[in-house]
Design a protein around this motif. Structure first.
Motif, PDB file in Angstrom:
ATOM      1  N   GLN A  57      -9.426   6.586  -1.495  1.00  0.00           N
ATOM      2  CA  GLN A  57     -10.077   5.596  -0.646  1.00  0.00           C
ATOM      3  C   GLN A  57     -11.577   5.827  -0.569  1.00  0.00           C
ATOM      4  OE1 GLN A  57      -7.995   5.627   3.096  1.00  0.00           O
ATOM      5  NE2 GLN A  57      -6.151   4.731   2.201  1.00  0.00           N
ATOM      6  N   ASP A 113       0.828  -1.204   0.000  1.00  0.00           N
ATOM      7  CA  ASP A 113       0.000   0.000   0.000  1.00  0.00           C
ATOM      8  C   ASP A 113       0.866   1.259   0.000  1.00  0.00           C
ATOM      9  OD1 ASP A 113      -2.927   0.906   0.321  1.00  0.00           O
ATOM     10  OD2 ASP A 113      -1.854   2.072   1.844  1.00  0.00           O
ATOM     11  N   LYS A 140      -4.817  10.348  -1.234  1.00  0.00           N
ATOM     12  CA  LYS A 140      -5.068   8.989  -0.744  1.00  0.00           C
ATOM     13  C   LYS A 140      -6.452   8.898  -0.110  1.00  0.00           C
ATOM     14  CE  LYS A 140      -0.283   7.829   0.364  1.00  0.00           C
ATOM     15  NZ  LYS A 140       0.648   7.442   1.430  1.00  0.00           N
ATOM     16  N   GLU A 170      -1.474  12.896   1.029  1.00  0.00           N
ATOM     17  CA  GLU A 170      -2.423  12.317   1.993  1.00  0.00           C
ATOM     18  C   GLU A 170      -3.859  12.629   1.582  1.00  0.00           C
ATOM     19  OE1 GLU A 170      -2.408  10.093   4.556  1.00  0.00           O
ATOM     20  OE2 GLU A 170      -0.380   9.816   3.799  1.00  0.00           O
ATOM     21  N   THR A 227       1.087   3.756  -3.355  1.00  0.00           N
ATOM     22  CA  THR A 227       0.386   5.039  -3.207  1.00  0.00           C
ATOM     23  C   THR A 227       1.342   6.169  -2.838  1.00  0.00           C
ATOM     24  OG1 THR A 227      -0.162   4.624  -0.889  1.00  0.00           O
ATOM     25  CG2 THR A 227      -1.788   3.911  -2.541  1.00  0.00           C
TER      26      THR A 227
END
Length: 153
Positions: free
Chosen positions: A125, A109, A121, A118, A113
């Motif tokens: 998600q 992961d 991500k 952040e 990524t």
């Protein structure tokens, strides 16, 4: 127009190739690692709840559990609350493999990524969670469509 599922499928194939190689030293294959992860987090879960937790067909559960039991990763017991069901428990071997599994998954992961911020991500998600929910719902509709066609045909 390119299909979104093409890229999801391709990423998933690479993930499973990586997992196969990284988990082999622990005697775990790509169809087994999720079972161990779920069972270590939810020891004693009933066998009938596993397909929904893992996202697989019921028909595959018995086969994978038999493999894991034979390899010494799990044990099955009659459910004391409902004798018609079976509870599944991780063994010491599963508990020992669990941190290695989680490390392998976390490394994948992080590596795949790393080019995202952040915020990206979190957005990815959130979008993938929505996609998974939509796929889950559509799968159910497909089952209804298929059974409807069989009944009419």
């Amino acid at each position: 127009m390119e299909l979104t599922c093409k890229w999801i499928t391709l990423a998933n194939r690479y993930y499973y190739m990586y997992l196969a190689k990284a988990l082999a030293p622990y005697g775990i294959n790509t169809s087994q690692y999720l079972f161990i992860a779920v069972l270590c987090r939810e020891p004693g879960i009933t066998q009938d709840k596993l397909p929904e937790r893992i996202g697989i067909n019921k028909s595959n559960v018995t086969r994978v559990l038999a493999q894991l039991e034979e390899a010494g990763f799990i044990r099955r017991e009659s459910n004391p609350q409902d004798k018609r069901t079976t509870t599944v428990h991780p063994t010491q071997r599963a508990y020992e493999a669990y941190p290695h599994i989680m490390k392998v998954v976390a490394e994948w992961d992080a590596a795949t990524t790393s080019m995202f911020s952040e915020e990206e991500k979190q957005t990815l998600q959130a979008l993938l969670r929505r996609l998974a929910q939509s796929a889950r719902e559509y799968r159910g509709q497909g089952e209804a469509r298929t059974s409807g066609e069989v009944e009419e045909g």
